[in-house]
Design a protein around this motif. Structure first.
Motif, short mmCIF file in Angstrom:
data_model
loop_
_atom_site.label_atom_id
_atom_site.label_comp_id
_atom_site.label_asym_id
_atom_site.label_seq_id
_atom_site.Cartn_x
_atom_site.Cartn_y
_atom_site.Cartn_z
N THR A 37 0.94 -1.33 0.13
CA THR A 37 -0.02 -0.11 0.03
C THR A 37 0.77 1.24 -0.11
O THR A 37 2.05 1.14 0.25
N SER B 161 -3.18 1.49 3.74
CA SER B 161 -3.51 0.22 4.41
C SER B 161 -4.76 -0.06 4.99
O SER B 161 -5.57 -0.71 4.91
N LEU C 241 -7.18 -0.52 2.35
CA LEU C 241 -7.24 -1.83 1.87
C LEU C 241 -7.62 -2.86 2.61
O LEU C 241 -8.29 -3.82 2.27
#
Lengths: 441, 177
Positions: free
Chosen positions: B21, B68, B71
């Motif tokens: 990420t 992150s 995600l």
């Protein structure tokens, strides 16, 4: 929770916190236009249009929404409503209007309404739903509608005569529903149905046929039939059924079928439905399964694997219907429909109350269907509520049903308590394979 | 960390792909999940063609536009994806879906999820989160929506008044919360 974990989470924990804090927060204004337009497509037309005054950027974002929905409702704001529809249609960008739904009074505005319809036809409308009422002047829908190539779904609900143009060609139309429509004459009505070469689903509800003698020729290939309330003439019903020899799913209103009994000589000439796999009988009254008409249709459906009794239509609050069997044949259907011994895997019964005739019908069905895999019986929750004793009575009925002899050893009995208009069968008790599990959802 | 490079039990269904990420976190996800993201899929297939990714999980796919935190949520949504994304065919189902959509938090969260889903070309996610955001606009007044999403109204008052009049029908019966 099984969220994937960053592999180096331990090492980086402190670090990450910092970065999280620093992470730039996006705002709705940062999203690109196509995304916002997609978001707007989930809103009603009014809501989407309302966003136009959020800011200058939003002013025209709504104009690409593919679905337009206008309902005049009961409010007496006609001028406002008409102005709104006109404005929205005028400002819509050139992209397709895939769905258009209009529910309004017609009054003296037939030409305005026709102009709207022409406009959405130009925008390649795929689904058109018109509910028109309060006519003060006669309406002839615009000819362009009847040659619309993009149209796949047409729902027309109006208590008004259907004036048809000389040329009808719905080359993409798969679903046609007509409600309360008055058919004007034989020729044009016939043309309407022959003008739909790939029609799959036809519903004719409460329509007026008095000007029409014979409609259905064999040009109709694949049909799922829905309710039939107003075929008052046995020969007409017969003609209709004769044209449906290729149907795969058939929903028959039992009232219409009953009419056939007035011309019993026709039974022998009913077609065999070789492709029919799903048959639904529906009615607002108990369905007498031992009626000749029902049995004949069932006998003429050799490939049937699904049979249901009850209403599965999508309209709110319909009365329930139950199969009953008053025959004195003592449990023998003579002859047993062939599908009962070869193909019939599932039977569903909606709105069961457990009275004697219904129980008898279930007994007959269970006893004769020798390849049956499951029978689903949905009790009418209202009935049991009215008669008190909500938990006990269905249980007794269920236990009694489990004792009936079954023609098929592998058949399971599913017994549900719910509200019976099928789209929202709310199940409160689920039982299968003889276990009785109360479930509250 | 050894589990990234060597999968002791390699089978096509459990093949893993590693995603990196914007904040340099590494995520190891099942191939089936990762392939929902068309951007990743495209990258993965290009790599495959170049024969670099012959050993599958040894490639790390960089996602410089995805944080992150976002995600992780996208992946967890992905795993919960129903088999068929059929349209709810009755009222109750629609209500359940609506509740489900509500779980994805504030509009800010949703906007992050939407832009990430857009970048990753994750179609189902984009539909779901866009609809979740639409739920927040439903039946709300203009003032509410502006405040909620931090949109600055830039019309002159008389302009706004004019548009309100033109679309008067759309402003009937709106919640003023």
């Amino acid at each position: 929770m099984d969220v994937s974990f960053p592999l180096n989470s331990g090492k980086n924990r402190k670090f990450r916190k910092k970065q999280n804090a620093k992470k730039s927060r996006k705002r709705i204004e940062d999203l690109p236009d196509p995304i916002i337009q997609h978001i707007l497509s989930y809103l009603s037309t009014e809501e989407a249009v309302r966003t136009s005054i959020l800011s200058k950027r939003w002013k025209y974002l709504w104009t690409s929404i593919p679905k337009l929905d206008f309902d005049e409702g009961e409010l007496d704001r006609r001028m406002m409503f008409m102005k709104f529809v006109e404005r929205v249609l005028a400002l819509h960008d050139p992209s397709d209007i895939k769905n258009f739904s209009l529910s309004c009074n017609v009054q003296y505005d037939t030409s305005r309404i026709n102009a709207w319809i022409c406009s959405v036809v130009e925008h390649k409308v795929q689904e058109l739903d018109l509910y028109l009422r309060n006519f003060q002047e006669p309406l002839a829908l615009p000819p362009c509608l009847f040659t619309c190539e993009s149209l796949e779904v047409l729902v027309l609900h109006m208590f008004h005569s259907l004036k048809l143009p000389s040329s009808i060609s719905f080359s993409s139309l798969k679903f046609l529903a007509l409600e309360k429509v008055i058919f004007s004459d034989d020729h044009s009505t016939q043309q309407l149905f022959t003008g739909c070469p790939i029609l799959e689903d036809l519903s004719i509800i409460d329509c007026i046929w008095k000007n029409v003698k014979a409609v259905f020729d064999a040009s109709i290939q694949f049909f799922k039939r829905d309710a039939e309330y107003d075929f008052l003439d046995a020969h007409r019903v017969f003609k209709l059924l004769s044209g449906l020899g290729n149907v795969e799913t058939l929903t028959l209103n039992v009232g219409a079928l009953e009419v056939l009994s007035y011309a019993k000589e026709l039974f022998a000439h009913l077609p065999v439905f070789y492709k029919l796999t799903r048959l639904n009988f529906e009615s607002a009254f108990p369905i007498e399964f031992d009626r000749e008409a029902l049995l004949t249709i069932t006998r003429n459906s050799p490939c049937l694997n699904y049979l249901s009794f009850g209403t599965v239509a999508l309209f709110e609050l319909q009365l329930v219907c139950l199969p009953t069997y008053c025959g004195n044949h003592d449990g023998i259907m003579n002859p047993v429909p062939s599908c009962f011994v070869t193909n019939l895997k599932t039977i569903e019964i909606f709105g069961f109350c457990g009275d004697e005739k219904e129980m008898h019908a279930v007994k007959i069905l269970l006893g004769n269907a020798s390849v049956l895999e499951r029978i689903v019986i949905i009790c009418d929750e209202f009935y049991f509520e009215f008669h008190g004793d909500l938990k006990k009575k269905p249980k007794e009925i269920f236990e009694q049903i489990l004792l009936f002899p079954r023609g098929s050893r592998s058949c399971t009995v599913h017994f549900l308590l719910g509200i019976c208009n099928a789209p929202r069968v709310t199940v409160t008790l689920v039982t299968c394979n003889g276990t009785f599990i109360p479930m509250n959802i | 960390m050894s589990n990234t490079s060597e999968n002791p039990n390699p089978s096509s269904s459990s093949a893993k792909i590693t995603l990196k990420t914007s904040d340099n976190e590494l995520f190891e996800v099942e191939e089936a999940v990762a392939m929902k993201f068309c951007t990743v899929k495209q990258y993965f297939e290009d790599e495959k063609d170049n024969d670099v990714a012959a050993r599958g999980s040894s490639t790390v796919i960089p996602l410089p536009n995805v944080h992150s935190a976002v995600l992780a949520r996208l992946i967890s949504y992905c795993k919960k994806l129903p088999q068929s994304n059929a349209v709810a065919d009755n009222h109750e189902e629609e209500e359940t879906k609506k509740k489900e959509r509500k779980q994805y938090g504030t509009p800010g969260d949703l906007v992050d999820l939407i832009s990430a889903a857009n970048y990753l070309d994750f179609k189902e996610g984009l539909e779901f989160f866009n609809q979740a955001l639409a739920d927040h606009i439903q039946n709300k007044s203009v003032e509410y929506v502006r405040k909620f999403f931090g949109i600055k109204g830039d019309f002159e008052p008389h302009e706004e008044e004019k548009y309100r009049e033109e679309y008067a029908w759309a402003f009937e019966g709106v919640d003023e919360d």
